[in-house]
Write an enzyme that holds these catalytic residues in place. Structure first.
Site, PDB file in Angstrom:
ATOM      1  N   HIS A  73       0.058   0.874   4.459  1.00  0.00           N
ATOM      2  CA  HIS A  73      -0.650  -0.289   3.913  1.00  0.00           C
ATOM      3  C   HIS A  73      -0.971  -1.322   4.980  1.00  0.00           C
ATOM      4  O   HIS A  73      -1.831  -2.179   4.788  1.00  0.00           O
ATOM      5  CB  HIS A  73       0.200  -0.975   2.825  1.00  0.00           C
ATOM      6  N   CYS A  95      -2.812   3.040   8.057  1.00  0.00           N
ATOM      7  CA  CYS A  95      -3.947   3.959   7.877  1.00  0.00           C
ATOM      8  C   CYS A  95      -5.150   3.460   8.685  1.00  0.00           C
ATOM      9  O   CYS A  95      -5.466   2.268   8.652  1.00  0.00           O
ATOM     10  CB  CYS A  95      -4.305   4.051   6.402  1.00  0.00           C
ATOM     11  N   GLU A 125      -1.626  -4.357   1.384  1.00  0.00           N
ATOM     12  CA  GLU A 125      -2.856  -4.102   2.151  1.00  0.00           C
ATOM     13  C   GLU A 125      -3.750  -5.331   2.155  1.00  0.00           C
ATOM     14  O   GLU A 125      -4.324  -5.698   3.192  1.00  0.00           O
ATOM     15  CB  GLU A 125      -3.602  -2.906   1.565  1.00  0.00           C
ATOM     16  N   THR A 167      -8.845  -0.365   0.048  1.00  0.00           N
ATOM     17  CA  THR A 167      -9.162   1.066   0.167  1.00  0.00           C
ATOM     18  C   THR A 167      -8.989   1.815  -1.145  1.00  0.00           C
ATOM     19  O   THR A 167      -9.603   2.861  -1.350  1.00  0.00           O
ATOM     20  CB  THR A 167      -8.280   1.733   1.242  1.00  0.00           C
ATOM     21  N   SER A 224      -0.946   1.345  -6.183  1.00  0.00           N
ATOM     22  CA  SER A 224      -2.233   0.807  -6.611  1.00  0.00           C
ATOM     23  C   SER A 224      -3.219   1.918  -6.949  1.00  0.00           C
ATOM     24  O   SER A 224      -3.877   1.888  -7.994  1.00  0.00           O
ATOM     25  CB  SER A 224      -2.814  -0.082  -5.505  1.00  0.00           C
ATOM     26  N   SER A 264      -0.080   8.808  -2.853  1.00  0.00           N
ATOM     27  CA  SER A 264       1.251   8.683  -2.263  1.00  0.00           C
ATOM     28  C   SER A 264       2.262   9.607  -2.937  1.00  0.00           C
ATOM     29  O   SER A 264       3.471   9.430  -2.786  1.00  0.00           O
ATOM     30  CB  SER A 264       1.731   7.228  -2.370  1.00  0.00           C
TER      31      SER A 264
END
Length: 667
Positions: A73, A95, A125, A167, A224, A264
């Protein structure tokens, strides 16, 4: 019951990358700590904790000796600065798609644009992205919040705007927001930052939900992207969000059930759900095949040219002129396991690379530099074998039966019997050393090259010996290294030739063992005392003539000198006392006192410091005679002489005075 599984289920590129980083540390025997839960999946976090991975709330809580892993994140700019101040060792598993949004946020401030980010304000994030904004910014959860924002801030209609999305943002909401931005804002730059894996998962989940009676979304409740999948599916049919197989509801016979999973969610949990739901093995097998297909698409034997656009401790990012993001894992960068990416490549470098794996769903290509280098290296190393060429390399690993030498990206195995001059030497001492070797075997089919360090060392040693014997002369000085010790002396390596320093030549003082003066590995300066060219033997000297205590005694303590000496030994006929380091003199029993004594112990004991006179020095026989009695006699003689020369004192009594006192007075 009919079961349908989404093609792209399970780890996305960023999640897999983060997990692989942690497992990589554990495989190396390192300790790891993650800044917050690595992924929003409690089962994975529990599994990592069972393997010793710690979860910390802030950088300062990182246990000593642990490598801190930044989750996919990302973190705030302030957190990055704190890690730098604390000097922590860390791996950045953020990422690359998230990093891209961080960059956009920073650039918007530099371009004087107001930054609008679509996402969950409480998500890590989003927090990390906003920390890179230096100018005005807003966060919108959905299209409705965007409408409210534009109504309350009418100035945004003409203000330069940069817009991006979390994202894992909902694709449907994003499309609505784009429409509004295009209609209302006249100066807006909109960036498509929703992860393509997220977009594809959401589309597949939507299509699957439309064709099924029920949907099962597998993933963490705090995730999320998993929550977005649930919301999308819930709009089409009854949907269940579960974290593990034990939470599955009971389904009626004849229903069609679709299964998808968050980015995830580990594949093992998805498989566990399938095993629980399906009684036939074919369904599980089909899922495994689909999962494998979605994660792995091999394109070996295809080479591409790329330009380095980013460097991290674990990966190098490369632009290969395609829509996919190219990356080189550090393990595919070089055959040297301790080499750092920044030492191998620089920003802007052009590289020839081999495609290892493509993932169209994730939009990534895994590349290898070391394999291309190795392909080129085989021809070169074959030529080195044919020409009996000597090569320079570095020992990068000690393995069972020998060592691995890295040369021009090629790994060359050197057996223990060919690694050192002497059998039995510790190979671990070679780790990290630069060595010279020659190739003695090449087997391309087995992709194996064998080398010999020993043959080169022996040749160099023979050459050094020949040169040494041609130039050596008695009295010549050398600087060498102590190679070994025996009870009778020390052997010194003079550079390919060994010489011996006898124990008697190590020190002017008496020593019981050479280790009292030198140790193995010491660098010493020696001189040649004798040469036996026929047998190849060299006698060396270590002690210096100028350090000879007898020379110092003759120069500074001639016969007749009075000095202090320390009693170091007793005998029936006298006592030995140290005059200077390395020289003891004898105080005969007759010279200990100015009177007759029965034994030395009546007057002296070991450790006493006494004043003595040097009465005789025999340099040839290395003997010194000392006397306490002579010092006492000299002192007495001086006292007597002083008394004789003293002036007469005033009369304090006289007989004449008494006579006068007794004489009668006249009347």
């Amino acid at each position: 019951m009919k079961i349908k599984v989404a093609k792209t289920a399970g780890f996305c590129f960023g999640a897999k990358r983060a997990v692989d980083m942690v497992y990589g540390l554990l495989k190396e025997g390192r300790k790891a700590a993650t800044l917050g839960a690595l992924l929003h999946n409690p089962q994975l976090v529990e599994e990592l904790e069972s393997r010793g991975v710690r979860v910390v709330g802030s950088p300062k809580d990182t246990p000593e000796g642990h490598v801190l892993v930044l989750r996919s994140h990302g973190v705030t700019a302030e957190t990055e600065e704190e890690i730098g101040r604390l000097g922590l060792e860390f791996l950045d598993a953020t990422c690359p798609f998230v990093k891209k949004i961080h960059h956009l946020a920073g650039c918007s401030s530099e371009e004087n644009r107001t930054f609008i980010l679509f996402g969950d304000p409480g998500h890590p994030e989003v927090k990390g992205t906003l920390s890179h904004c230096k100018g005005p910014y807003f966060v919108c959860r959905d299209h409705k919040e965007l409408q409210n924002l534009l109504k309350s801030h009418t100035e945004l209609t003409n203000t330069p705007i940069a817009a991006a999305a979390q994202t894992t943002f909902h694709m449907g909401e994003w499309e609505k927001c784009l429409e509004t931005l295009k209609k209302v804002c006249t100066n807006a730059s909109v960036f498509d930052t929703i992860c393509n894996a997220t977009a594809k998962r959401q589309k597949e989940a939507l299509d699957l939900a439309k064709s099924c009676d029920c949907m099962v979304v597998v993933g963490g409740r705090d995730s999320s992207n998993t929550a977005k999948l649930r919301d999308i599916c819930a709009g089409q049919c009854r949907t269940y969000l579960i974290e593990k197989a034990s939470e599955l509801p009971t389904f009626s016979a004849g229903l069609s059930v679709g299964i998808t999973a968050g980015a995830s969610t580990p594949a093992s949990i998805i498989k566990e759900v399938l095993v629980t739901m399906a009684e036939v093995n074919s369904t599980e097998q089909n899922f495994e095949e689909m999962l494998e297909e979605s994660l792995k698409s091999m394109n070996t034997d295809e080479k591409v040219h790329g330009v380095v656009v980013g460097i991290s401790p674990t990966e190098v990012y490369v632009d290969v002129g395609r829509k996919q993001a190219g990356f080189i894992p550090v393990a595919e960068l070089s055959n040297d396991p301790v080499a750092k990416p920044e030492d191998i490549v620089k920003m802007g470098d052009e590289l020839e690379l081999l495609i290892m794996k493509t993932n169209d769903q994730e939009g990534t290509i895994m590349l290898s530099k070391r394999r291309v280098d190795a392909m080129k290296g085989w021809d070169i190393i074959q030529t080195a074998l044919d020409n009996n060429e000597i090569l320079d390399g570095k020992v990068i690993e000690v393995v069972k039966g020998g060592v691995i030498v890295l040369w021009e990206s090629m790994r060359v195995f050197v057996p223990a019997s060919q690694a050192t001059v002497n059998r039995g030497d510790d190979l671990n001492e070679m780790q990290g050393q630069e060595v010279r070797f020659r190739v003695i075997e090449v087997d391309r089919k087995r992709r194996r090259a064998v080398g010999s360090i020993r043959s080169v060392l022996r040749e160099e040693r023979r050459a050094a010996q020949q040169k040494f014997w041609e130039q050596v002369e008695e009295g010549q000085e050398f600087t060498g290294k102590v190679k070994s010790l025996t009870s009778f002396g020390a052997f010194v390596d003079l550079g390919g030739v060994d010489g011996m320093v006898h124990i008697s030549e190590l020190s002017w003082n008496r020593v019981k063992h050479p280790s009292e003066v030198v140790n193995v590995g010491d660098t010493v300066t020696v001189y040649v005392k004798g040469l036996d060219r026929e047998n190849g033997k060299i006698s060396l000297g270590y002690k210096r003539a100028e350090d000879n205590p007898w020379v110092k005694l003759e120069r500074e303590f001639p016969t007749g000198t009075v000095c202090e000496a320390k009693v170091v030994g007793m005998t029936e006929f006298g006592a030995f006392a140290s005059v200077i380091p390395g020289i003891d003199g004898l105080i005969h029993i007759s010279q200990i006192a100015d009177r007759r004594i029965d034994k030395p112990q009546d007057v002296l004991k070991v450790g006493d410091t006494v004043k003595v006179k040097i009465t005789d020095v025999d340099l040839e026989r290395h003997r010194v005679s000392l006397s306490i009695r002579a010092v006492l006699e000299d002192e007495q003689a001086e006292a007597d002489a002083a008394a004789e020369n003293a002036p007469a004192e005033a009369v304090v009594f006289s007989t004449e005075d008494a006579a006068v006192a007794e004489e009668p007075t006249e009347e």
